[in-house]
Scaffold this active site. Structure first.
Site, short mmCIF file in Angstrom:
data_model
loop_
_atom_site.label_atom_id
_atom_site.label_comp_id
_atom_site.label_asym_id
_atom_site.label_seq_id
_atom_site.Cartn_x
_atom_site.Cartn_y
_atom_site.Cartn_z
N ALA A 195 26.73 -43.24 16.12
CA ALA A 195 27.45 -44.42 15.37
C ALA A 195 28.45 -44.15 14.27
O ALA A 195 29.14 -45.10 13.95
CB ALA A 195 26.17 -45.31 15.10
N ALA A 196 28.60 -42.66 14.02
CA ALA A 196 29.16 -42.60 12.64
C ALA A 196 30.76 -42.73 12.81
O ALA A 196 31.35 -42.65 11.96
CB ALA A 196 28.57 -41.42 12.03
N VAL A 218 40.70 -41.88 25.09
CA VAL A 218 40.43 -42.85 23.95
C VAL A 218 40.76 -41.88 22.71
O VAL A 218 40.51 -40.83 22.54
CB VAL A 218 39.14 -43.35 23.76
CG1 VAL A 218 38.87 -44.23 22.63
CG2 VAL A 218 38.44 -43.92 24.85
N ALA A 231 30.28 -34.08 35.42
CA ALA A 231 28.90 -34.14 36.15
C ALA A 231 27.90 -34.71 35.45
O ALA A 231 27.38 -35.74 35.86
CB ALA A 231 28.45 -32.72 36.37
N SER A 283 32.27 -42.77 31.29
CA SER A 283 33.75 -42.36 31.36
C SER A 283 34.41 -42.38 32.79
O SER A 283 33.69 -42.57 33.57
CB SER A 283 33.74 -40.67 30.78
OG SER A 283 34.96 -40.16 31.01
N TYR A 297 31.43 -31.97 32.18
CA TYR A 297 31.62 -33.16 31.52
C TYR A 297 31.43 -34.19 32.50
O TYR A 297 30.67 -35.22 32.48
CB TYR A 297 32.92 -33.31 30.67
CG TYR A 297 33.09 -34.70 30.17
CD1 TYR A 297 32.29 -34.86 28.86
CD2 TYR A 297 33.98 -35.47 30.62
CE1 TYR A 297 32.51 -36.15 28.20
CE2 TYR A 297 34.12 -36.89 29.94
CZ TYR A 297 33.48 -37.03 28.88
OH TYR A 297 33.62 -38.29 28.01
N GLY A 314 34.29 -42.51 15.77
CA GLY A 314 35.08 -42.60 17.14
C GLY A 314 34.39 -44.23 17.70
O GLY A 314 34.50 -45.21 17.09
N CYS A 340 19.84 -38.81 13.35
CA CYS A 340 18.86 -38.83 14.54
C CYS A 340 19.77 -37.70 15.67
O CYS A 340 20.80 -38.09 15.96
CB CYS A 340 18.71 -40.04 15.43
SG CYS A 340 17.95 -40.00 16.84
#
Length: 262
Positions: free
Chosen positions: A13-14, A186, A153, A138, A151, A16, A63
């Site tokens: 969450a921090a 992105v 996969a 993605s 990635y 991007g 976390c």
């Protein structure tokens, strides 16, 4: 789903996409628990959000999605503080073909681990309120990104897991919708670092950049708006939403049905 009064948990969450998800959920009335392994960035974002929305609207918890103990403790703290969980944005992920085993551990195993532990609190059969889980996949979860095979996969795995869980939830009565968000390129730190993280496929960096130039890059806010659609629209379950600069598209997959023999 109206977001006013809902409790959302966002992993990764921090920064991007996760940061943009956090912000749009808050803008629409939700209370948000921010989970991230980047403690400095998480605390900094929490301080900024406190000034805008008040201290009671967010909670930051350090976390690591590779740690079952971390996730269990984070969900327990969320429930103790806010009374339950309505929305999970299963967003934490990395792209690094050089450390491909860790990428599988975070992107796929971590996503499954987080979803399963969230079920213990959200599942109506276990006394939860139901809700919605959106897994960040993605475009590489829908078609191959040749410079990033592992990635690719992991994100295919996320899409498959999402669709299977949506069907399992419906059949079992969990009361939880599952959807996958599948953005193209992105504008994030992850995108900027792709050329240096291709490992065996670094010779394909130029081809990847050409693909990005051709497709264009999305803003994190546009991706977050699509998250909101998957959360709000109660008809969306088992969906994979492809998000590109040319528009968004719900993917149609082959349908397999069980049939009895003669």
């Amino acid at each position: 789903m109206a977001l006013n009064g809902k409790i959302a948990v966002v992993t990764g969450a921090a920064l991007g996409i996760g940061k943009a998800m956090t912000e749009i959920l808050l803008q629409n009335g939700a209370t948000v628990v921010l989970l991230d392994v980047n403690e400095a960035a998480g605390k900094s974002l929490k301080e900024a959000l406190d000034k805008q929305y008040g201290r009671e609207k967010t909670l930051f918890l350090n976390c690591d999605v590779e740690s079952e103990e971390h996730i269990k403790a984070a969900f327990q703290k969320t429930v103790e503080t806010f009374g339950g969980i309505d929305i999970l944005c299963n967003n934490a992920g990395i792209l690094n073909e050089r450390t491909w085993e860790k990428m599988i551990s975070i992107n796929l195993v971590g996503a499954i681990r987080v979803a399963y532990l969230a079920l213990q609190h959200m599942n109506k059969l276990a006394g939860g309120r139901g809700g919605v889980i959106v897994n960040t996949a993605s475009m590489a979860g829908l078609g191959p990104l040749m410079s990033c095979p592992v990635y690719t996969a992991t994100k295919h795995g996320v899409v498959g897991f999402t669709r299977a869980m949506a069907a399992a939830s419906t059949a079992s009565g969990y009361g939880i919708r599952f959807n996958a968000l599948c953005p193209g390129f992105v504008q994030t730190d992850l995108f900027s670092a792709i050329p240096s993280n291709l490992g065996h496929y670094s010779h394909l960096a130029d081809a990847t950049q050409q693909m990005a130039d051709m497709m264009g890059t999305l803003t994190v806010s546009l991706v977050a708006e699509c998250l909101l659609e998957l959360v709000n629209d109660e008809t969306k379950n088992g969906e994979a939403l492809l998000v590109t600069t040319n528009g968004n598209k719900y993917i149609t997959f082959p349908v397999f049905t069980l049939s009895r023999g003669p």
